[in-house]
Design a protein around this motif. Sequence first.
Motif, PDB file in Angstrom:
ATOM      1  N   ARG A 115      -4.563  -2.595   2.640  1.00  0.00           N
ATOM      2  CA  ARG A 115      -5.099  -3.137   1.636  1.00  0.00           C
ATOM      3  C   ARG A 115      -6.453  -3.121   1.962  1.00  0.00           C
ATOM      4  O   ARG A 115      -7.145  -3.330   2.762  1.00  0.00           O
ATOM      5  N   LEU A 116      -7.443  -2.393   0.892  1.00  0.00           N
ATOM      6  CA  LEU A 116      -8.931  -2.425   1.041  1.00  0.00           C
ATOM      7  C   LEU A 116      -9.726  -3.221  -0.084  1.00  0.00           C
ATOM      8  O   LEU A 116      -9.188  -3.225  -1.027  1.00  0.00           O
ATOM      9  N   GLN A 117     -10.890  -3.331   0.337  1.00  0.00           N
ATOM     10  CA  GLN A 117     -11.516  -4.022  -0.686  1.00  0.00           C
ATOM     11  C   GLN A 117     -13.050  -3.538  -0.789  1.00  0.00           C
ATOM     12  O   GLN A 117     -13.446  -3.287   0.584  1.00  0.00           O
ATOM     13  N   ASN A 118     -13.947  -3.416  -1.677  1.00  0.00           N
ATOM     14  CA  ASN A 118     -15.220  -2.917  -1.437  1.00  0.00           C
ATOM     15  C   ASN A 118     -16.230  -4.109  -2.014  1.00  0.00           C
ATOM     16  O   ASN A 118     -15.690  -5.304  -2.036  1.00  0.00           O
ATOM     17  N   GLU A 119     -17.394  -3.848  -1.883  1.00  0.00           N
ATOM     18  CA  GLU A 119     -18.409  -4.815  -1.821  1.00  0.00           C
ATOM     19  C   GLU A 119     -18.442  -5.380  -3.449  1.00  0.00           C
ATOM     20  O   GLU A 119     -19.204  -6.532  -3.645  1.00  0.00           O
ATOM     21  N   ASN A 120     -17.785  -4.990  -4.199  1.00  0.00           N
ATOM     22  CA  ASN A 120     -17.710  -5.432  -5.857  1.00  0.00           C
ATOM     23  C   ASN A 120     -16.347  -6.225  -5.903  1.00  0.00           C
ATOM     24  O   ASN A 120     -16.278  -6.841  -6.993  1.00  0.00           O
ATOM     25  N   GLY A 121     -15.540  -6.337  -4.680  1.00  0.00           N
ATOM     26  CA  GLY A 121     -14.490  -7.297  -5.015  1.00  0.00           C
ATOM     27  C   GLY A 121     -13.337  -6.448  -5.560  1.00  0.00           C
ATOM     28  O   GLY A 121     -12.101  -7.149  -5.551  1.00  0.00           O
ATOM     29  N   VAL A 122     -13.490  -5.083  -5.607  1.00  0.00           N
ATOM     30  CA  VAL A 122     -12.406  -4.544  -5.972  1.00  0.00           C
ATOM     31  C   VAL A 122     -11.329  -4.232  -4.961  1.00  0.00           C
ATOM     32  O   VAL A 122     -11.749  -3.543  -3.835  1.00  0.00           O
ATOM     33  N   ILE A 123     -10.068  -4.505  -5.255  1.00  0.00           N
ATOM     34  CA  ILE A 123      -8.986  -4.176  -4.081  1.00  0.00           C
ATOM     35  C   ILE A 123      -8.004  -3.352  -4.519  1.00  0.00           C
ATOM     36  O   ILE A 123      -7.589  -3.028  -5.638  1.00  0.00           O
ATOM     37  N   MET A 124      -7.963  -2.339  -3.410  1.00  0.00           N
ATOM     38  CA  MET A 124      -6.743  -1.173  -3.533  1.00  0.00           C
ATOM     39  C   MET A 124      -5.624  -1.781  -2.770  1.00  0.00           C
ATOM     40  O   MET A 124      -5.875  -1.756  -1.270  1.00  0.00           O
ATOM     41  N   ASN A 125      -4.320  -1.535  -2.923  1.00  0.00           N
ATOM     42  CA  ASN A 125      -3.028  -1.992  -2.320  1.00  0.00           C
ATOM     43  C   ASN A 125      -2.263  -0.540  -2.183  1.00  0.00           C
ATOM     44  O   ASN A 125      -1.968  -0.095  -3.286  1.00  0.00           O
ATOM     45  N   LEU A 126      -2.686   0.024  -0.946  1.00  0.00           N
ATOM     46  CA  LEU A 126      -2.209   1.420  -0.992  1.00  0.00           C
ATOM     47  C   LEU A 126      -0.821   1.724   0.014  1.00  0.00           C
ATOM     48  O   LEU A 126      -0.605   0.804   1.043  1.00  0.00           O
ATOM     49  N   ARG A 127      -0.006   2.710  -0.303  1.00  0.00           N
ATOM     50  CA  ARG A 127       1.126   3.175   0.250  1.00  0.00           C
ATOM     51  C   ARG A 127       0.839   4.480   0.638  1.00  0.00           C
ATOM     52  O   ARG A 127       0.635   5.371  -0.290  1.00  0.00           O
ATOM     53  N   SER A 128       0.847   4.994   1.983  1.00  0.00           N
ATOM     54  CA  SER A 128       0.529   6.426   2.250  1.00  0.00           C
ATOM     55  C   SER A 128       1.680   7.089   2.934  1.00  0.00           C
ATOM     56  O   SER A 128       2.575   6.583   3.578  1.00  0.00           O
ATOM     57  N   ARG A 129       1.518   8.330   3.057  1.00  0.00           N
ATOM     58  CA  ARG A 129       2.238   9.315   3.800  1.00  0.00           C
ATOM     59  C   ARG A 129       1.118  10.344   4.483  1.00  0.00           C
ATOM     60  O   ARG A 129       0.451  10.880   3.748  1.00  0.00           O
ATOM     61  N   THR A 130       1.545  10.370   5.847  1.00  0.00           N
ATOM     62  CA  THR A 130       0.712  11.218   6.573  1.00  0.00           C
ATOM     63  C   THR A 130       1.469  12.360   7.100  1.00  0.00           C
ATOM     64  O   THR A 130       2.581  12.240   7.777  1.00  0.00           O
ATOM     65  N   LYS A 131       0.995  13.812   7.179  1.00  0.00           N
ATOM     66  CA  LYS A 131       1.641  14.995   7.841  1.00  0.00           C
ATOM     67  C   LYS A 131       0.513  15.645   9.026  1.00  0.00           C
ATOM     68  O   LYS A 131      -0.516  15.487   8.495  1.00  0.00           O
ATOM     69  N   GLY A 132       1.115  15.829   9.999  1.00  0.00           N
ATOM     70  CA  GLY A 132       0.123  16.531  10.981  1.00  0.00           C
ATOM     71  C   GLY A 132      -0.062  15.673  12.308  1.00  0.00           C
ATOM     72  O   GLY A 132       0.546  14.541  12.586  1.00  0.00           O
TER      73      GLY A 132
END
Length: 149
Positions: A115-132
């Motif tokens: 879960r990430l937030q920027n200086e404008n208060g916008v929040i992203m709730n992410l689900r990720s996949r990584t290869k490598g």
Amino acid sequence: MKNSLKISGRVLLAATLLMGNLALALDKQPVGKVSIAEKQFGLLLGGSTGGGTLTFHGKKYPFKLKGLSAGLNVGFSKMSAVGEVYDLKTVSQFPGTFTKLEASVALGGGVGGMRLQNENGVIMNLRSRTKGLDLNLGNVTGLTITMSR
């Protein structure tokens, strides 16, 4: 074998609780969606570069991203993520530097979330996949998003 099942069960339980907390902590309705493709690299300092698409009010807005992490970073990997966007009123609030708002989780097989937030208060709730291969013993210090033209 019994011990490995116990450990696997505990890891799965902890991951489920954390992912549930990420979802429950947002007692709001999402206003948009994001999809991200990112390349991560590192040797001492780590970095990432990539892009994605913000879907907001039925329109798609492409963006670019760059990230930096400090600590021991070794390897190269590709990450893809999807998620919801919260507290966004206008597209102009989306660009900026996003930092971790809550703990992230990484599961076996390259699956994770944060879960990430920027200086404008916008929040992203992410689900990720990584290869490598990616060994990261540092912390993400920021993910900077700029809108593509």
